[in-house]
Write a protein that holds these residues in place. Structure first.
Motif, PDB file in Angstrom:
ATOM      1  N   SER A  21       0.801  -1.161   0.030  1.00 58.42           N
ATOM      2  CA  SER A  21       0.064  -0.011   0.060  1.00 58.42           C
ATOM      3  C   SER A  21       0.849   1.264   0.004  1.00 58.42           C
ATOM      4  N   ALA A  22       1.900   1.160   0.866  1.00 62.27           N
ATOM      5  CA  ALA A  22       2.502   2.516   0.861  1.00 62.27           C
ATOM      6  C   ALA A  22       3.604   2.739  -0.374  1.00 62.27           C
ATOM      7  N   VAL A  23       4.037   1.476  -0.899  1.00 62.02           N
ATOM      8  CA  VAL A  23       4.787   1.874  -2.055  1.00 62.02           C
ATOM      9  C   VAL A  23       4.046   2.120  -3.118  1.00 62.02           C
ATOM     10  N   LYS A 214       7.582  21.693   4.309  1.00 61.62           N
ATOM     11  CA  LYS A 214       6.031  21.172   4.509  1.00 61.62           C
ATOM     12  C   LYS A 214       5.852  20.338   3.255  1.00 61.62           C
ATOM     13  N   ASN A 215       6.468  20.321   2.257  1.00 60.06           N
ATOM     14  CA  ASN A 215       6.388  19.382   1.161  1.00 60.06           C
ATOM     15  C   ASN A 215       7.078  17.899   1.534  1.00 60.06           C
ATOM     16  N   ALA A 216       7.956  17.878   2.231  1.00 61.36           N
ATOM     17  CA  ALA A 216       8.597  16.760   2.765  1.00 61.36           C
ATOM     18  C   ALA A 216       7.574  16.274   3.764  1.00 61.36           C
ATOM     19  N   MET A 217       7.113  16.684   4.604  1.00 63.35           N
ATOM     20  CA  MET A 217       6.201  16.258   5.510  1.00 63.35           C
ATOM     21  C   MET A 217       4.779  15.802   4.764  1.00 63.35           C
ATOM     22  N   SER A 218       4.468  16.533   3.631  1.00 68.48           N
ATOM     23  CA  SER A 218       3.195  15.954   3.106  1.00 68.48           C
ATOM     24  C   SER A 218       3.509  14.705   2.273  1.00 68.48           C
ATOM     25  N   GLN A 219       4.764  14.713   1.667  1.00 72.74           N
ATOM     26  CA  GLN A 219       5.191  13.662   0.687  1.00 72.74           C
ATOM     27  C   GLN A 219       5.265  12.371   1.832  1.00 72.74           C
ATOM     28  N   ALA A 220       5.659  12.415   3.098  1.00 72.81           N
ATOM     29  CA  ALA A 220       6.072  11.179   3.889  1.00 72.81           C
ATOM     30  C   ALA A 220       4.597  10.647   4.342  1.00 72.81           C
ATOM     31  N   PHE A 221       3.886  11.487   4.485  1.00 77.12           N
ATOM     32  CA  PHE A 221       2.400  11.131   4.936  1.00 77.12           C
ATOM     33  C   PHE A 221       1.482  10.520   3.952  1.00 77.12           C
ATOM     34  N   PHE A 222       1.708  11.127   2.897  1.00 75.07           N
ATOM     35  CA  PHE A 222       0.949  10.484   1.672  1.00 75.07           C
ATOM     36  C   PHE A 222       1.542   9.158   1.403  1.00 75.07           C
ATOM     37  N   LEU A 226      -0.828   7.273   5.030  1.00 74.94           N
ATOM     38  CA  LEU A 226      -1.782   7.787   6.299  1.00 74.94           C
ATOM     39  C   LEU A 226      -2.781   8.677   5.889  1.00 74.94           C
ATOM     40  N   GLY A 227      -3.890   8.849   6.771  1.00 72.05           N
ATOM     41  CA  GLY A 227      -5.051   9.590   6.694  1.00 72.05           C
ATOM     42  C   GLY A 227      -5.943   9.216   5.363  1.00 72.05           C
ATOM     43  N   MET A 228      -6.003   7.914   5.188  1.00 69.94           N
ATOM     44  CA  MET A 228      -6.763   7.255   4.163  1.00 69.94           C
ATOM     45  C   MET A 228      -7.713   6.077   4.473  1.00 69.94           C
ATOM     46  N   GLY A 229      -7.526   6.125   5.988  1.00 69.62           N
ATOM     47  CA  GLY A 229      -8.317   4.949   6.584  1.00 69.62           C
ATOM     48  C   GLY A 229      -7.803   3.365   6.052  1.00 69.62           C
ATOM     49  N   ILE A 230      -6.574   3.523   5.399  1.00 69.18           N
ATOM     50  CA  ILE A 230      -6.129   2.081   4.988  1.00 69.18           C
ATOM     51  C   ILE A 230      -5.603   1.535   5.986  1.00 69.18           C
ATOM     52  N   MET A 231      -4.659   2.241   6.794  1.00 68.36           N
ATOM     53  CA  MET A 231      -4.022   1.329   8.021  1.00 68.36           C
ATOM     54  C   MET A 231      -5.195   0.940   9.216  1.00 68.36           C
ATOM     55  N   ILE A 232      -6.150   1.815   9.204  1.00 74.73           N
ATOM     56  CA  ILE A 232      -7.294   1.373  10.129  1.00 74.73           C
ATOM     57  C   ILE A 232      -7.684  -0.038   9.559  1.00 74.73           C
ATOM     58  N   THR A 233      -8.233  -0.055   8.520  1.00 73.71           N
ATOM     59  CA  THR A 233      -8.798  -1.335   7.608  1.00 73.71           C
ATOM     60  C   THR A 233      -7.677  -2.351   7.978  1.00 73.71           C
ATOM     61  N   TYR A 234      -6.588  -2.095   7.539  1.00 70.37           N
ATOM     62  CA  TYR A 234      -5.508  -3.225   7.436  1.00 70.37           C
ATOM     63  C   TYR A 234      -5.143  -3.876   9.015  1.00 70.37           C
ATOM     64  N   ILE A 401      -7.755  17.109   2.305  1.00 71.71           N
ATOM     65  CA  ILE A 401      -8.264  16.396   3.335  1.00 71.71           C
ATOM     66  C   ILE A 401      -7.343  15.476   4.181  1.00 71.71           C
ATOM     67  N   LEU A 402      -6.430  14.923   3.495  1.00 70.34           N
ATOM     68  CA  LEU A 402      -5.344  14.110   4.142  1.00 70.34           C
ATOM     69  C   LEU A 402      -5.076  14.573   5.270  1.00 70.34           C
ATOM     70  N   PRO A 403      -4.283  15.728   5.402  1.00 69.86           N
ATOM     71  CA  PRO A 403      -3.673  16.213   6.747  1.00 69.86           C
ATOM     72  C   PRO A 403      -4.918  16.406   7.604  1.00 69.86           C
ATOM     73  N   LEU A 404      -6.073  16.824   7.089  1.00 68.11           N
ATOM     74  CA  LEU A 404      -7.253  16.729   8.350  1.00 68.11           C
ATOM     75  C   LEU A 404      -7.401  15.763   8.834  1.00 68.11           C
ATOM     76  N   ASN A 405      -7.519  14.630   8.000  1.00 67.71           N
ATOM     77  CA  ASN A 405      -7.684  13.195   8.496  1.00 67.71           C
ATOM     78  C   ASN A 405      -6.806  12.744   9.625  1.00 67.71           C
ATOM     79  N   GLY A 406      -5.436  12.896   9.052  1.00 63.31           N
ATOM     80  CA  GLY A 406      -4.481  12.629  10.187  1.00 63.31           C
ATOM     81  C   GLY A 406      -4.591  13.403  11.379  1.00 63.31           C
ATOM     82  N   LEU A 407      -4.854  14.589  11.447  1.00 63.24           N
ATOM     83  CA  LEU A 407      -5.231  15.282  12.598  1.00 63.24           C
ATOM     84  C   LEU A 407      -6.140  14.865  13.217  1.00 63.24           C
TER      85      LEU A 407
END
Ligand code: PHE
Length: 472
Positions: A21-23, A214-222, A226-234, A401-407
């Motif tokens: 998923s992450a890669v 900021k871009n490094a942070m967003s890139q790492a998060f994406f 994260l923030g996509m419900g994927i890790m909750i589901t997995y 919405i991605l960072p909002l979900n993480g928050l």
């Protein structure tokens, strides 16, 4: 009666599926380009710090939410908040976000599939011409590839967690690692490769500024899904005897190593092609790199290894990107599938049909928004420019919405579910966790500066994209 919850068969299976998923396209293309443009080693350092100190705790929190409840994101938030209406919002967001990100990611993956097929049929020279990309994305064959891709993804999903998702990851991920190492080794042996390596690795701290950080942070998060419900589901498919902190570390490390290795493939290829190049001029978008720039570079390899050799090289690269994107899509579409099953008691196959039907329609709307249908192409006027339907989906769900979900994950876990419960869940399968430095750090960071950073990113993104104003 609901069927027993499905689980991954082994810890390795979970790790490969989560790493699958992450890669994704983010690792293979966006990361190397961002690193090159933003100070090489300096960017790598900042990125690694973000993965370790910010993303890892969020990943652990998401996995813990899923495993504790054995549910999809909507159900997980509902159960742990005791049915609170307010706290059902993050659950719904963690359902809609992956659903919509999947739609635009599907379209980009369709293009990758198209480029792979063209390369395999001997047309690399055509891909390397300036006008080809525009023609290709507006040709009807795109719809054929969309259906083929959806059949492959949904076929994997239909087989279930263990026989579908896990088995696919167990075959595809090792293939991806081997191909990546093979390509990088080959490229590193070419002339001028070392120039690319230098540009990629030598730190230039003068390039670091607020925007780069900021871009490094967003890139790492994406990149870590994260923030996509994927890790909750997995997480809900993880066994209780497996360590969440330990597994999360392996997944994050694998993802980062793949991103790092992709840089050792892309940069030397570019410098081999043109030793004089100024990498700051490289396209910012992954799509620009994959479809406009890289085909030219691959074609240039024909001087050393002939047209056939260059075509094989390009085909392996497109296949690599396709595999990475496919395993990401499987994970992201599993989120709404799990939700329909858990919340509506639907059978897996039926849930897949329903979701695929809606996604097909939305993906077509995205695919025609590059000129085929004017209404979708000039869909909306926002912050001073016209945006297509594709752009809008990307802007709202991926950028905003991605960072909002993480928050919301952080706030929920620490202030509603409570630290002590998180600790108990992380302790399961990891006897040494309680009292460890990790435990103290995860507790402290999730309740303090991590949500603060995510809040700032969210506010800044809304300001830029919807009001045309940036704080940083
Ligand atoms: N981590 C993925 C990437 O780097 C992000 C992603 C995950 C995208 C799942 C879509 C689906 O590309």
């Amino acid at each position: 009666m609901a069927a027993a919850r499905e689980h991954f068969g082994s810890r390795l299976g979970f790790i490969l599926a989560a790493a699958g998923s992450a890669v994704g396209i983010g690792n293979l293309v966006a990361f190397p380009v961002a690193a090159t443009k933003s100070g090489g080693g300096a960017f790598l350092l900042v990125y690694a710090l973000f993965v370790l100190f910010i993303c890892l705790p969020v990943m652990m929190a998401e996995l813990a939410l899923g495993r504790k409840t054995d549910k999809d994101p909507v159900g997980a938030y509902r159960q742990l908040s005791g049915g609170s209406r307010l706290w059902s919002l993050p659950g719904w967001l963690a359902l809609i976000t992956p659903f919509m990100i999947a739609v635009f990611y599907l379209v980009v993956t369709v293009w990758v599939l198209g480029y792979l097929i063209e390369t395999l049929t001997g047309n690399l020279d055509m891909l390397a011409t300036e006008a080809y990309f525009g023609q290709f994305i507006n040709s009807p064959v795109v719809f054929v590839y969309l259906v083929v891709l959806m059949l492959a993804i949904n076929g994997i999903l239909a087989l279930g967690v263990k026989d579908g998702i896990e088995r696919a990851a167990k075959t595809l991920m090792p293939t991806l690692f081997v191909m990546l190492i093979g390509l990088a080794t080959f490229v590193l042996m070419q002339e001028n490769a070392i120039l690319g390596v230098k540009y990629y690795l030598v730190p230039d701290f003068s390039k670091l500024n607020a925007e780069v950080v900021k871009n490094a942070m967003s890139q790492a998060f994406f990149s870590l899904s994260l923030g996509m419900g994927i890790m909750i589901t997995y997480g809900s498919y993880m066994k209780r005897k497996d360590s969440i902190p330990g597994s999360a570390k392996v997944v994050a490390l694998t993802d980062t190593l793949v991103a790092f290795s992709a840089g050792l493939l892309i940069l030397p290829s570019i410098f081999h092609f043109n030793p004089q190049i100024d990498p700051t001029e490289l396209s910012d978008s992954s799509a620009g790199m994959i479809f406009l720039f890289l085909p030219k570079i691959f074609l240039a390899l024909q001087e050393n290894i002939g047209y056939l050799g260059a075509s094989i090289f390009a085909a392996v690269f497109f296949f690599l990107v396709l595999v990475a994107a496919l395993t990401s899509l499987v994970s992201i579409i599993e989120v709404p599938v799990a939700t329909l099953r858990d919340e509506r008691g639907m059978e897996r196959k039926k849930a897949i049909y329903v979701i695929a039907a809606v996604q097909l329609v939305l993906a077509i709307a995205c695919a025609v928004s590059f000129g085929m249908v004017d209404w979708f192409t000039n869909f909306i006027h926002l912050a001073g420019s016209d945006k297509s339907f594709f752009d809008l989906v990307e802007l709202i769900f991926y950028n905003t919405i991605l960072p909002l979900n993480g928050l919301l994950v952080c706030l929920f876990v620490i202030y509603k579910w409570k630290k002590s419960n998180l600790d108990l869940e992380l302790q399961e399968g990891d006897a040494g966790f309680m009292g460890s430095l990790s435990q103290k750090y995860v507790n402290f960071s999730l309740g303090s500066f991590i949500p603060l950073i995510l809040l700032l990113i969210f506010i800044n993104t809304v300001a830029i994209n919807f009001f045309g104003y940036s704080f940083i």
